[in-house]
Design a protein around this motif. Structure first.
Motif, PDB file in Angstrom:
ATOM      1  N   ASP A   1       5.405  -0.065  44.797  1.00  0.00           N
ATOM      2  CA  ASP A   1       4.652  -0.540  43.627  1.00  0.00           C
ATOM      3  C   ASP A   1       3.166  -0.577  43.989  1.00  0.00           C
ATOM      4  O   ASP A   1       2.619  -1.639  44.322  1.00  0.00           O
TER       5      ASP A   1
ATOM      6  N   GLY B   1       0.835  -2.793  41.721  1.00  0.00           N
ATOM      7  CA  GLY B   1       1.066  -4.210  42.002  1.00  0.00           C
ATOM      8  C   GLY B   1       0.450  -4.621  43.318  1.00  0.00           C
ATOM      9  O   GLY B   1      -0.156  -5.702  43.432  1.00  0.00           O
TER      10      GLY B   1
ATOM     11  N   GLU C   1       3.805  -6.786  37.447  1.00  0.00           N
ATOM     12  CA  GLU C   1       5.016  -7.136  38.186  1.00  0.00           C
ATOM     13  C   GLU C   1       6.178  -7.507  37.275  1.00  0.00           C
ATOM     14  O   GLU C   1       7.342  -7.338  37.646  1.00  0.00           O
TER      15      GLU C   1
ATOM     16  N   PRO D   1       9.295  -4.493  41.697  1.00  0.00           N
ATOM     17  CA  PRO D   1       7.920  -4.980  41.929  1.00  0.00           C
ATOM     18  C   PRO D   1       7.626  -5.226  43.401  1.00  0.00           C
ATOM     19  O   PRO D   1       8.531  -5.426  44.212  1.00  0.00           O
TER      20      PRO D   1
ATOM     21  N   GLU E   1       8.494 -10.116  43.688  1.00  0.00           N
ATOM     22  CA  GLU E   1       9.452 -10.399  42.616  1.00  0.00           C
ATOM     23  C   GLU E   1       9.102 -11.739  41.953  1.00  0.00           C
ATOM     24  O   GLU E   1       9.568 -12.803  42.360  1.00  0.00           O
TER      25      GLU E   1
END
Length: 528
Positions: free
Chosen positions: A210, A213, A259, A265, A268
């Motif tokens: 990710d 993110g 996220e 993600p 989390e």
């Protein structure tokens, strides 16, 4: 669905790690070396400045660079662990941290030392999170409080031994020796991990990274920590600091939005749907805030108020390390056998009473009284670590301790940064307010006659002490100002200790909203 599932499907089976005590010792060495370095370098900063010919503005990045890198990378333990596995991630993290330590020991100028400290931080961030996850999963469910108590023993000893070790090595050997000691410890930890820890296949290794993110979280945390570390120097209302806080807030909202949408993600955030997990991290953040803030204030009081050297102040705090080593595993064991709220409430009550006692300290308080308060404070702090971490991790699905430990580590890192930054700012503000609000007889706004009388009396004392000449009145004026400032500063310490005590009291009430259903069911299943 989740309520019908057995939270501990393997509760009756032995731990996946056969040699759990050797595993504990290996993790202890790794976490202790990181914790020692993080605090020992603080003491060596003046010597490093002189040795490398660096200014204070530049050399502070030796501390700031490591802190930011370590904190930002703590949550990465979730994704990295899925890709590499706990064993390989711990080996890699320890190797990077050990390599960074070696490079720091041979750095040739301030810029190289800052860069090598960042390399240290790259290793330290994932190491902390994966070590907690390994320790948690190395023990059966009914012993996980004990496991986290042992883990926190290694992590908590650093703030006690680090300043003493750093001061001794800097004074009697060389500041580079602070980094030398990590090399054999790191190598030993790597070898032990290679032979003791089994390879554990994970079904989630191929999740995509990710990137957005990661970038938004890194930007949010970095700008926030930069603002906290630079705000005291540049002014909290200055444009650069306000811009950093604003950028951090915008990036944080972007991070949350991303996220919550992606399938896999970087962090989390859906775990925060659990009230227990959310509240546990909230309490952890402010517990560390108060812990680091209290230690910061006590260290300043001992050194500035009572004129202790840094090494003397560190030795004065040393008994707390012994207490931590004894109480942390004991509190973890109690949390396994009793409701974990019992040791948590006990710890916070002890801290509230201790902070009230610290709020009564003056420059004339006895050493025995201060020593007693600090020792009792260590009992309270050690009673909280393992139960809080256990409650937070037990609120997550089985096998998700790695991601949970990363989130807990991030909360702890931010709590440390906020604690020192905010309390140093409040100490300065409270001192100024106290100096301005003192009564005319003893405050800053002395009437002309009162000032003349006070200076005359001080001048008489100096004269009887053997001082005389044209500078006598100036020395008397200086002594009067120093006395008033000392009184205002002492009152500021007292007020902040009370403020932290009130914070702990509020956290005590929040404990009763924590639930421990999962641990209770796990314990029952293990006995049937």
């Amino acid at each position: 669905m989740r309520a019908k599932m057995d939270p501990y499907p393997l509760s009756a089976e032995p731990s996946i790690y056969v040699h759990k005590w050797w595993v504990s010792l290996t993790l202890f060495l790794g976490t202790l070396s990181v914790a020692l370095t993080a605090t020992a370098v603080d003491i060596a900063i003046p010597s490093i400045m002189s040795s490398l010919g660096a200014s204070l503005n530049k050399i502070q990045w030796v501390l700031t660079g490591f802190m930011i890198t370590r904190t930002v990378l703590i949550p990465s333990v979730g994704w990295l662990g899925d890709r590499l596995g706990d064993r390989d991630l711990f080996i890699l993290s320890t190797a990077v941290f050990t390599l960074g330590s070696f490079l720091c020991s041979v750095s040739w100028n301030a810029d190289s030392l800052i860069f090598f400290r960042i390399i240290q931080g790259v290793g330290a961030g994932p190491l902390i999170g994966v070590a907690m996850a390994i320790m948690y999963e190395a023990f059966p469910p009914h012993e996980r409080g004990l496991a986290l108590g042992l883990f926190m023993t290694g992590w908590s000893l650093g703030p006690f031994f680090g300043p003493i070790l750093g001061g001794y090595l800097t004074e009697h050997v060389h500041w580079r020796a602070i980094f030398y000691i990590n090399i054999p410890v790191g190598l030993l930890s790597i070898v032990a991990t290679f032979f003791l820890f089994p390879r554990k296949h994970t079904e989630e290794r191929h999740h995509p990274f990710d990137l957005f993110g990661f970038l938004t979280m890194t930007g949010a945390v970095t700008t926030l920590l930069l603002a906290l570390s630079q705000g005291h120097e540049k002014g909290w209302g200055s444009r650069p600091i306000v811009a950093l806080f604003g950028a951090s807030l915008i990036l944080f909202f972007l991070f949350v939005a991303v996220e919550l949408r992606v399938k896999n993600p970087f962090v989390e955030l859906r775990y925060f749907r659990s009230l227990t997990f959310s509240l546990s991290n909230f309490i952890i953040f402010f517990r560390v805030f108060g812990f680091r803030g209290t230690n910061f204030l006590v260290s300043l009081f001992l050194q500035r108020g009572l004129n202790y050297s840094p090494i003397q102040a560190g030795i004065f705090l040393l008994p707390g390390a012994v207490i931590t080593g004894i109480v942390s595993p004991l509190a973890g064991t109690l949390s396994d056998r009793l409701n974990p709220r019992v040791p948590m409430v006990f710890g916070f009550v002890i801290l509230v009473l201790t902070l009230y006692g610290l709020s009564t300290l003056t420059l004339w308080s006895s050493m025995a009284f201060i020593f007693f308060l600090l020792s009792v404070k260590s009992i309270g702090q050690s009673s909280l670590n393992a139960p809080l971490n256990a409650v937070a991790l037990n609120a997550l699905p089985e096998g998700k301790a790695r991601m949970g430990s990363g989130i807990i580590g991030l909360a702890r890192g931010l709590g440390e940064a906020f604690g020192i930054a905010i309390l140093s700012f409040l100490l300065e503000r409270f001192t100024f307010v106290n100096l301005e609000s003192m009564s005319p007889v003893q405050g800053a706004h002395l009437a002309e006659g009162q000032r003349y009388e006070a200076v005359s009396q001080l001048g008489g004392l100096l004269l009887r002490a053997g001082l005389y000449g044209s500078a006598l009145e100036e020395r008397a004026q200086s002594l009067l100002g120093h006395t008033l400032l000392g009184e205002a500063l002492t009152r500021a310490y007292q007020q902040l200790f009370l403020w932290i005590g009130a914070l702990y009291l509020a956290l005590t009430l929040m404990i009763f909203f924590l639930r421990q259903e999962k641990q209770r069911r796990g314990r029952n299943s293990g006995t049937t």
